[in-house]
Design a protein around this motif. Structure first.
Motif, mmCIF file in Angstrom:
data_model
loop_
_atom_site.group_PDB
_atom_site.id
_atom_site.type_symbol
_atom_site.label_atom_id
_atom_site.label_comp_id
_atom_site.label_asym_id
_atom_site.label_seq_id
_atom_site.Cartn_x
_atom_site.Cartn_y
_atom_site.Cartn_z
ATOM 1 N N ILE A 115 -4.772 -2.553 3.890
ATOM 2 C CA ILE A 115 -3.350 -2.546 4.301
ATOM 3 C C ILE A 115 -2.714 -3.895 3.979
ATOM 4 O O ILE A 115 -1.603 -3.952 3.437
ATOM 5 C CB ILE A 115 -3.244 -2.221 5.807
ATOM 6 N N ILE A 116 -3.424 -4.983 4.257
ATOM 7 C CA ILE A 116 -2.903 -6.307 3.940
ATOM 8 C C ILE A 116 -2.698 -6.451 2.432
ATOM 9 O O ILE A 116 -1.662 -6.951 1.975
ATOM 10 C CB ILE A 116 -3.855 -7.404 4.474
ATOM 11 N N TYR A 117 -3.654 -5.974 1.651
ATOM 12 C CA TYR A 117 -3.543 -6.112 0.198
ATOM 13 C C TYR A 117 -2.354 -5.333 -0.345
ATOM 14 O O TYR A 117 -1.618 -5.834 -1.205
ATOM 15 C CB TYR A 117 -4.841 -5.641 -0.459
ATOM 16 N N TYR A 118 -2.145 -4.126 0.123
ATOM 17 C CA TYR A 118 -1.085 -3.294 -0.451
ATOM 18 C C TYR A 118 0.308 -3.647 0.083
ATOM 19 O O TYR A 118 1.300 -3.268 -0.523
ATOM 20 C CB TYR A 118 -1.382 -1.817 -0.231
ATOM 21 N N TYR A 119 0.389 -4.339 1.208
ATOM 22 C CA TYR A 119 1.712 -4.717 1.729
ATOM 23 C C TYR A 119 2.076 -6.165 1.448
ATOM 24 O O TYR A 119 3.162 -6.606 1.800
ATOM 25 C CB TYR A 119 1.813 -4.425 3.226
ATOM 26 N N ILE A 120 1.170 -6.913 0.831
ATOM 27 C CA ILE A 120 1.507 -8.304 0.478
ATOM 28 C C ILE A 120 1.776 -8.419 -0.989
ATOM 29 O O ILE A 120 1.382 -7.846 -1.854
ATOM 30 C CB ILE A 120 0.371 -9.270 0.911
#
Length: 120
Positions: A115-120
């Motif tokens: 989630i962090i990778y795809y929203y950053i």
């Protein structure tokens, strides 16, 4: 099993992930860390599912058949093969709980990192 032991084992899982990441990653970035964590998660998942299958008694019939067959083929008519415990009786419940917890927490961490990778 108390919570501190679960935390210690989870810390060891993270340390194993970091070691795999540092040794095998072509470059040090979040994607390669997620890949290393996925490899560790996949190994934990396979071990946990095998223990779950073994605990459920899936291999008991096959083991019984092989023991009986080997007893008949070796002309050993002693009945001691019947007294050996089935594979489902040899499962350590505390080890299964540890592996189950490790798999679930590693999956949650993997999901959070994705989630962090795809929203950053």
């Amino acid at each position: 099993m108390n919570k501190s032991k679960h935390g210690l084992y989870f810390l060891l899982t993270i340390c194993l992930t970091i070691v795999i990441f540092l040794i095998f990653a072509p470059s040090y970035n979040l994607v390669n860390f997620i890949n290393a964590l996925f490899y560790v998660f996949l190994l934990l998942l396979v071990i946990t599912l095998f223990i779950y299958t073994k605990k459920g008694g899936f291999f008991d019939g096959v083991t019984f058949g092989f023991r009986r067959f080997l007893s008949m083929m070796s002309n050993d008519y002693m009945e001691e093969w019947k007294e050996k415990p089935a594979p489902s009786e040899k499962v350590n419940p505390s080890f299964y709980k540890i592996m189950q917890f490790q798999t679930i927490t590693t999956f949650v961490l993997l999901g959070l990192l994705l989630i962090i990778y795809y929203y950053i």
